[in-house]
Design an enzyme around this catalytic site. Structure first.
Site, PDB file in Angstrom:
ATOM      1  N   SER A   1      -6.410  -7.055   3.740  1.00  0.00           N
ATOM      2  CA  SER A   1      -6.462  -6.608   2.351  1.00  0.00           C
ATOM      3  C   SER A   1      -5.990  -5.158   2.316  1.00  0.00           C
ATOM      4  O   SER A   1      -4.960  -4.824   2.899  1.00  0.00           O
ATOM      5  CB  SER A   1      -7.879  -6.778   1.804  1.00  0.00           C
ATOM      6  OG  SER A   1      -7.977  -6.340   0.477  1.00  0.00           O
TER       7      SER A   1
ATOM      8  N   TYR B   1      -0.919  -4.687  -7.763  1.00  0.00           N
ATOM      9  CA  TYR B   1      -1.235  -4.830  -6.331  1.00  0.00           C
ATOM     10  C   TYR B   1      -2.722  -5.079  -6.062  1.00  0.00           C
ATOM     11  O   TYR B   1      -3.100  -6.018  -5.360  1.00  0.00           O
ATOM     12  CB  TYR B   1      -0.766  -3.555  -5.617  1.00  0.00           C
ATOM     13  CG  TYR B   1      -1.039  -3.491  -4.138  1.00  0.00           C
ATOM     14  CD1 TYR B   1      -0.330  -4.301  -3.245  1.00  0.00           C
ATOM     15  CD2 TYR B   1      -1.970  -2.593  -3.612  1.00  0.00           C
ATOM     16  CE1 TYR B   1      -0.564  -4.228  -1.876  1.00  0.00           C
ATOM     17  CE2 TYR B   1      -2.204  -2.514  -2.247  1.00  0.00           C
ATOM     18  CZ  TYR B   1      -1.499  -3.325  -1.389  1.00  0.00           C
ATOM     19  OH  TYR B   1      -1.730  -3.250  -0.032  1.00  0.00           O
TER      20      TYR B   1
ATOM     21  N   LYS C   1      -5.209  -8.068  -3.734  1.00  0.00           N
ATOM     22  CA  LYS C   1      -5.986  -7.722  -2.545  1.00  0.00           C
ATOM     23  C   LYS C   1      -7.485  -7.963  -2.764  1.00  0.00           C
ATOM     24  O   LYS C   1      -8.211  -8.297  -1.830  1.00  0.00           O
ATOM     25  CB  LYS C   1      -5.716  -6.260  -2.147  1.00  0.00           C
ATOM     26  CG  LYS C   1      -4.269  -6.019  -1.675  1.00  0.00           C
ATOM     27  CD  LYS C   1      -3.956  -6.836  -0.429  1.00  0.00           C
ATOM     28  CE  LYS C   1      -2.626  -6.475   0.185  1.00  0.00           C
ATOM     29  NZ  LYS C   1      -2.378  -7.208   1.444  1.00  0.00           N
TER      30      LYS C   1
END
Length: 296
Positions: free
Chosen positions: A136, A150, A154
């Site tokens: 991650s 983004y 993650k």
């Protein structure tokens, strides 16, 4: 190792190879894969070790990913440890990021980890052993300015990891989620070219780590079966602060979270305050500059 042709993925592959592992590198660029294969082979500890390269996009077609992993297992034997390191990043203000970028990042960063994991899990269950690593990011623990495309991808990896760990723990399979900080990789260099000023200033509040250092920590935590893998004091604090209902590897780890949570929350609030201050200052400077342009 997916995303194994460069950056953290390549360093993880080297670290495992140094410990006598047989490696399968998976990435899209065949030339990069072959260059990385040569580089890794320099670290062999015995003549039997093999580095296998597979060129495939892990985010597009599950059946294709399943087939190539089946071929890899036929050549090198069953997968003991899968490292999901394929990933990409786009930074920018929410309204400036193209809509298809949100879709592409979710495909690469999330589904690109789901597909390989799905392809190996049945064999791991049969063998009653295995390790799966999801790489991650600290941006998967804390949402920051510029990472609206983004960060969610993650964060999604953690949800997957927690649910999967509960399913596979009785089979002696352990999941590790790694939260590396900003790391000196080709991907980070590329991302830095388009970072908004606010994101750059926030990033500068912590140092940039070397990929080799990050890889060593991830491999060590994965071998030990730790659910969380963090680097440095910032990483440790974030892991405590965001532990929530995450699994713990030991009673000691759980006690550390209970004891440190309060004081780390106070420290965290100072950090959040400084980040908000950076964003406000940048907005004021931009507005001042725009008004100056208009008067001219």
């Amino acid at each position: 190792v997916t995303g194994g042709s460069s950056g953290i993925g390549k360093c993880i592959a080297i670290e495992c190879y140094k410990q006598g592992a047989f490696i399968t590198l998976i990435a899209r660029d065949e030339n990069k894969l072959l260059q990385t294969k040569k580089e890794i082979e320099k670290y062999s500890v015995n003549d039997k070790q093999v580095v296998l390269c597979i060129s495939v996009d892990v985010s597009k077609d599950y059946e294709q990913v399943e087939n190539v992993l089946k071929q890899a297992q036929e050549k090198l034997g069953p997968v003991d440890m899968l490292v999901n390191c394929a990933g990409t990043s786009v930074t920018g203000k929410f309204e400036d990021i193209k809509v298809n970028s949100f879709e592409r990042l979710m495909a690469v960063n999330y589904l690109g980890s789901v597909y390989p994991s799905r392809a190996v899990i049945a064999t791991m269950k049969e063998r009653r052993m295995g390790r799966i690593v999801f790489v991650s990011s600290q941006a998967g623990q804390l949402g920051l300015f510029g990472y609206t495309a983004y960060s969610p991808t993650k964060f999604a990896l953690r949800g997957l990891a927690e649910a999967l760990q509960m399913e596979v723990k009785p089979y002696n399979i352990y999941i590790t989620v790694a939260y590396p900080p900003d790391t000196d990789t080709p991907g980070f260099a590329e991302e830095s070219k388009t970072k908004p000023l606010e994101t750059k200033l926030i990033s500068e509040t912590s140092s940039v780590c070397q990929a080799e250092q990050v890889a060593r920590v991830i491999v060590k935590d994965a071998i030990q079966g730790n659910f969380n893998s963090s680097v440095g004091s910032d990483g440790y604090m974030l892991s405590i602060l965001t532990s929530g209902m995450s699994p713990v590897t030991s009673i000691t780890e759980g006690l550390q979270q209970v004891v440190c949570m309060g004081i780390f929350r106070i420290v965290g609030l100072f950090y959040l305050g400084s980040f908000d201050s950076i964003v406000r200052r940048c907005m004021m400077q931009r507005e001042k500059s725009e008004s100056a342009d208009k008067t001219e």
